[in-house]
Design a protein around this motif. Structure first.
Motif, mmCIF file in Angstrom:
data_model
loop_
_atom_site.group_PDB
_atom_site.id
_atom_site.type_symbol
_atom_site.label_atom_id
_atom_site.label_comp_id
_atom_site.label_asym_id
_atom_site.label_seq_id
_atom_site.Cartn_x
_atom_site.Cartn_y
_atom_site.Cartn_z
ATOM 1 N N ASP A 147 0.836 -1.208 0.000
ATOM 2 C CA ASP A 147 0.000 0.000 0.000
ATOM 3 C C ASP A 147 0.867 1.254 0.000
ATOM 4 N N TRP A 148 1.951 1.203 0.744
ATOM 5 C CA TRP A 148 2.869 2.345 0.806
ATOM 6 C C TRP A 148 3.591 2.550 -0.523
ATOM 7 N N ILE A 149 4.096 1.470 -1.101
ATOM 8 C CA ILE A 149 4.805 1.565 -2.375
ATOM 9 C C ILE A 149 3.903 2.148 -3.458
ATOM 10 N N GLU A 150 2.624 1.755 -3.424
ATOM 11 C CA GLU A 150 1.685 2.208 -4.456
ATOM 12 C C GLU A 150 1.039 3.552 -4.126
ATOM 13 N N GLY A 151 1.499 4.192 -3.043
ATOM 14 C CA GLY A 151 1.086 5.555 -2.745
ATOM 15 C C GLY A 151 -0.215 5.713 -2.002
ATOM 16 N N ARG A 152 -0.777 4.620 -1.492
ATOM 17 C CA ARG A 152 -2.044 4.716 -0.765
ATOM 18 C C ARG A 152 -1.862 5.111 0.694
ATOM 19 N N THR A 153 -0.660 4.924 1.215
ATOM 20 C CA THR A 153 -0.370 5.272 2.601
ATOM 21 C C THR A 153 1.005 5.908 2.683
ATOM 22 N N MET A 154 1.314 6.443 3.864
ATOM 23 C CA MET A 154 2.637 7.005 4.121
ATOM 24 C C MET A 154 3.226 6.313 5.348
ATOM 25 N N PRO A 206 10.693 4.246 10.871
ATOM 26 C CA PRO A 206 10.541 3.283 11.976
ATOM 27 C C PRO A 206 9.403 2.293 11.745
ATOM 28 N N THR A 207 8.290 2.765 11.201
ATOM 29 C CA THR A 207 7.155 1.880 10.932
ATOM 30 C C THR A 207 7.506 0.886 9.837
ATOM 31 N N TRP A 208 8.107 1.381 8.763
ATOM 32 C CA TRP A 208 8.523 0.495 7.677
ATOM 33 C C TRP A 208 9.502 -0.560 8.191
ATOM 34 N N SER A 209 10.431 -0.146 9.036
ATOM 35 C CA SER A 209 11.435 -1.068 9.547
ATOM 36 C C SER A 209 10.807 -2.179 10.387
ATOM 37 N N GLN A 210 9.837 -1.829 11.238
ATOM 38 C CA GLN A 210 9.193 -2.856 12.072
ATOM 39 C C GLN A 210 8.319 -3.779 11.223
ATOM 40 N N LEU A 211 7.662 -3.229 10.214
ATOM 41 C CA LEU A 211 6.899 -4.088 9.303
ATOM 42 C C LEU A 211 7.823 -5.096 8.622
ATOM 43 N N SER A 212 8.987 -4.631 8.213
ATOM 44 C CA SER A 212 9.943 -5.516 7.559
ATOM 45 C C SER A 212 10.406 -6.619 8.497
ATOM 46 N N SER A 213 10.651 -6.276 9.758
ATOM 47 C CA SER A 213 11.138 -7.283 10.702
ATOM 48 C C SER A 213 10.045 -8.285 11.063
ATOM 49 N N ILE A 214 8.817 -7.828 11.275
ATOM 50 C CA ILE A 214 7.713 -8.742 11.595
ATOM 51 C C ILE A 214 7.435 -9.669 10.417
ATOM 52 N N ARG A 244 18.625 9.338 6.856
ATOM 53 C CA ARG A 244 19.594 8.254 6.787
ATOM 54 C C ARG A 244 19.453 7.403 8.047
ATOM 55 N N PHE A 245 19.339 6.066 7.842
ATOM 56 C CA PHE A 245 19.209 5.162 8.984
ATOM 57 C C PHE A 245 19.729 3.788 8.580
ATOM 58 N N PRO A 246 20.080 2.946 9.553
ATOM 59 C CA PRO A 246 20.601 1.619 9.219
ATOM 60 C C PRO A 246 19.585 0.811 8.422
ATOM 61 N N GLY A 247 20.038 0.156 7.365
ATOM 62 C CA GLY A 247 19.157 -0.662 6.542
ATOM 63 C C GLY A 247 18.240 0.124 5.651
ATOM 64 N N GLN A 248 18.636 1.349 5.271
ATOM 65 C CA GLN A 248 17.749 2.236 4.522
ATOM 66 C C GLN A 248 17.605 1.870 3.047
ATOM 67 N N GLU A 249 18.528 1.079 2.495
ATOM 68 C CA GLU A 249 18.548 0.851 1.046
ATOM 69 C C GLU A 249 17.221 0.328 0.501
ATOM 70 N N PRO A 250 16.601 -0.717 1.113
ATOM 71 C CA PRO A 250 15.322 -1.182 0.564
ATOM 72 C C PRO A 250 14.206 -0.144 0.675
ATOM 73 N N TYR A 251 14.276 0.692 1.685
ATOM 74 C CA TYR A 251 13.260 1.734 1.875
ATOM 75 C C TYR A 251 13.250 2.680 0.680
ATOM 76 N N TYR A 252 14.430 3.132 0.279
ATOM 77 C CA TYR A 252 14.495 4.056 -0.844
ATOM 78 C C TYR A 252 14.397 3.334 -2.187
#
Length: 270
Positions: free
Chosen positions: A199-206, A210-218, A252-260
């Motif tokens: 949903d975030w990638i397709e622009g429906r949410t922001m 920190p939220t993206w990182s926790q979603l990735s870990s879960i 800039r934060f640790p593990g940022q590459e997939p986010y951008y």
């Protein structure tokens, strides 16, 4: 490339955020709420339930079940007073923001239906009632054993509002219904981490980092039991704001590459 330091003097306030999880046929789902757009902090963002530690959280005299305060202090690297406040704030904010109450009439039970506490919930949100007063009045035990420590992120230096946020995970108690009956939520949903990120990638949410990182870990776990059994390291993550040549601000934060790489939008105009 310039760093951002418009408000370097603002110290971060303690905050607690709870990642509520439940099993589904597609794997663990998380409870998310989209904050009201006009809010001073993270307005319009999709987040987990949570908020700032209240001064009364530190002084809360509550019946407690689970790991002692000293254990939480060690896991989060704080003194026992702050640890107690963070755990109390986690349970309180979860109840205020989505009606899920991690407490029960005994040390090994949890309330099955929180509808009867609707008025108290409003009073808590309005700060007309302290959390310890609520638990004592209802003869409830705070179930710290239902929480697990998960992460620690601090708002970047330069922001006008900054929080030192401890993230927790907790399984949604059977019978309780997570809702959006709070003044801070525009809408709420249960999604798998993969759905939320799509949903975030397709622009429906922001999603903030920190939220993206926790979603990735879960999203790395197959079941709620697997998440609760994990014992992640909890480094302190303090992102840095900087300005690109085009004038946009990034973080800039640790593990940022997939986010951008996924097409994250600029941090915003400053």
């Amino acid at each position: 490339m310039a760093t951002f330091d418009a408000h370097p003097e603002v110290p971060p306030k303690d905050a607690s955020t709870v990642i509520l999880i439940r099993d589904s046929a597609s794997g663990p789902e998380v409870f998310l709420l989209r904050r009201v757009g006009g809010m001073a902090f993270a307005g319009g963002m999709t987040v987990f339930p949570g908020g700032g530690v209240d001064p009364q959280d530190a002084d809360a005299d509550v019946a407690w079940s689970g790991p002692p305060v000293s254990w939480w202090a060690e896991r989060f690297g704080v003194d026992e007073g702050r640890a107690k406040a963070l755990v109390c704030a986690a349970v309180r904010e979860t109840f205020e923001e989505c009606g899920v109450l991690l407490a029960g009439p005994t040390a090994d039970t949890v309330v099955a239906d929180t509808a009867g506490y609707a008025q108290a919930r409003k009073q808590l949100e309005a700060r007309e009632l302290s959390f310890s007063e609520f638990l004592a009045r209802e003869n409830l035990v705070l179930r710290a054993d239902l929480l697990r420590p998960w992460a620690n992120w601090i708002t970047p230096v330069g922001e006008g509002r900054r929080y030192d946020t401890r993230f927790f995970v907790a399984a949604a108690p059977a019978g309780q219904i997570a809702d959006g009956e709070t003044s801070e939520a525009a809408e709420v949903t249960w999604q798998t981490p993969a759905q939320a990120v799509t949903d975030w990638i397709e622009g429906r949410t922001m999603l903030l980092p920190p939220t993206w990182s926790q979603l990735s870990s879960i999203g790395e776990y197959d079941t709620v039991a697997d998440v609760l059994a994990a014992e992640p390291e909890i480094p302190v993550i303090l992102p840095t704001l900087y300005q690109e040549e085009d004038g946009s601000w990034q973080v800039r934060f640790p593990g940022q590459e997939p986010y951008y790489a996924a097409g994250a939008h600029p941090w915003g105009e400053r």
